[in-house]
Design a protein around this motif. Sequence first.
Motif, short mmCIF file in Angstrom:
data_model
loop_
_atom_site.label_atom_id
_atom_site.label_comp_id
_atom_site.label_asym_id
_atom_site.label_seq_id
_atom_site.Cartn_x
_atom_site.Cartn_y
_atom_site.Cartn_z
N MET A 1 2.60 -3.73 14.97
CA MET A 1 2.22 -2.96 13.87
C MET A 1 1.06 -3.24 13.19
N THR A 2 0.33 -2.19 12.97
CA THR A 2 -1.05 -2.09 12.34
C THR A 2 -0.89 -1.51 11.16
N ILE A 3 -1.09 -2.30 9.84
CA ILE A 3 -0.93 -1.91 8.74
C ILE A 3 -2.41 -1.70 8.17
N THR A 4 -2.67 -0.42 7.50
CA THR A 4 -3.95 -0.30 6.72
C THR A 4 -3.77 0.27 5.57
N ILE A 5 -4.23 -0.11 4.75
CA ILE A 5 -4.39 0.15 3.14
C ILE A 5 -5.71 0.91 2.83
N ARG A 6 -5.28 1.89 2.07
CA ARG A 6 -6.40 2.88 1.73
C ARG A 6 -5.77 3.61 0.23
N ARG A 7 -6.74 3.92 -0.64
CA ARG A 7 -6.41 4.69 -1.84
C ARG A 7 -5.85 5.97 -1.46
N VAL A 8 -4.92 6.43 -2.40
CA VAL A 8 -4.12 7.76 -2.03
C VAL A 8 -4.69 8.80 -2.95
N ARG A 9 -5.05 9.95 -2.74
CA ARG A 9 -5.47 11.22 -3.67
C ARG A 9 -4.38 12.15 -3.35
N PRO A 10 -4.55 12.79 -4.30
CA PRO A 10 -3.66 14.03 -4.43
C PRO A 10 -3.83 14.79 -2.98
N GLY A 11 -2.58 15.28 -2.58
CA GLY A 11 -2.71 16.11 -1.32
C GLY A 11 -1.22 15.68 -0.46
N ALA A 12 -1.71 15.39 0.91
CA ALA A 12 -0.60 15.24 1.80
C ALA A 12 0.34 14.23 1.74
N TYR A 52 -0.01 1.89 5.26
CA TYR A 52 0.35 2.94 6.23
C TYR A 52 0.52 2.19 7.60
N ASP A 53 1.50 2.44 8.34
CA ASP A 53 2.12 1.89 9.41
C ASP A 53 1.66 3.03 10.49
N ASN A 54 0.48 2.75 11.25
CA ASN A 54 -0.18 3.88 11.85
C ASN A 54 -0.50 5.07 10.93
N ALA A 55 0.19 6.31 11.03
CA ALA A 55 0.05 7.28 10.02
C ALA A 55 1.05 7.56 8.87
N THR A 56 1.97 6.58 9.20
CA THR A 56 3.16 6.79 8.21
C THR A 56 3.15 5.98 7.04
N ARG A 91 8.87 -8.03 4.00
CA ARG A 91 8.53 -9.28 4.46
C ARG A 91 7.66 -9.29 5.76
N ARG A 92 6.75 -8.39 6.02
CA ARG A 92 5.88 -8.29 6.91
C ARG A 92 4.42 -8.41 6.45
N GLY A 93 4.25 -8.81 5.01
CA GLY A 93 2.77 -8.89 4.40
C GLY A 93 2.13 -7.80 3.77
N ILE A 94 3.13 -6.62 3.75
CA ILE A 94 2.57 -5.44 3.39
C ILE A 94 2.02 -5.32 1.85
N ALA A 95 3.08 -5.89 1.18
CA ALA A 95 2.78 -6.19 -0.23
C ALA A 95 1.57 -7.00 -0.65
N ARG A 96 1.47 -7.97 0.35
CA ARG A 96 0.57 -8.78 0.13
C ARG A 96 -1.01 -7.93 0.31
N ALA A 97 -0.94 -7.29 1.26
CA ALA A 97 -2.31 -6.51 1.49
C ALA A 97 -2.40 -5.45 0.50
N LEU A 98 -1.46 -4.68 -0.05
CA LEU A 98 -1.33 -3.96 -1.20
C LEU A 98 -1.88 -4.70 -2.51
N PHE A 99 -1.66 -5.97 -2.91
CA PHE A 99 -2.17 -6.60 -3.82
C PHE A 99 -3.43 -7.12 -3.73
N GLU A 100 -3.79 -7.20 -2.57
CA GLU A 100 -5.22 -7.67 -2.13
C GLU A 100 -6.03 -6.36 -2.62
N ALA A 101 -5.65 -5.31 -2.04
CA ALA A 101 -6.69 -3.90 -2.64
C ALA A 101 -6.67 -3.94 -4.21
#
Length: 148
Positions: A1-12, A52-56, A91-101
């Motif tokens: 699992m590769t999680i990426t964090i990015r800012r979400v803007r209006p759209g998709a 995002y887990d891949n593109a999801t 419980r996979r570190g996603i919230a931690r990554a979001l809080f880092e952002a």
Amino acid sequence: MTITIRRVRPGADEARITRMRQSLWPDEDRAALASETGPMLARDDYATFGAYDNATLVGFLEVGRRDIAESATTSPVGYVEAVWVEPDHRRRGIARALFEAAKQWARAQGFRELGSDADLENTESHAMHGRLGFEETERLVTFLMKLD
């Protein structure tokens, strides 16, 4: 699992963010939550980060500014207004990554403190905040009176 964090803007991802917000606040008016999403994502003084887990999209966090936050010693402060991770991704570190952002965003705004809150009965969120380095500072019961 590769999680990426990015800012979400209006759209998709707007519809998916709306569905997650409705899951986070199931007692709130669904149409009102939906109508808030686009304008919220368009704001420059408020940030929504997606995980995002891949593109999801599997989670999000909203962070903004508050002039006053309980127990804060500075003003204004960054404030996490919402965080949600899909149950099967917790419980996979996603919230931690979001809080880092959120921390990076708050620092870039010049804030020296980051606040957050959780309902009194949401002990899972309390534990998560503790694991992320937050210190519980108060317990609060709020009141409201309707004025005629």
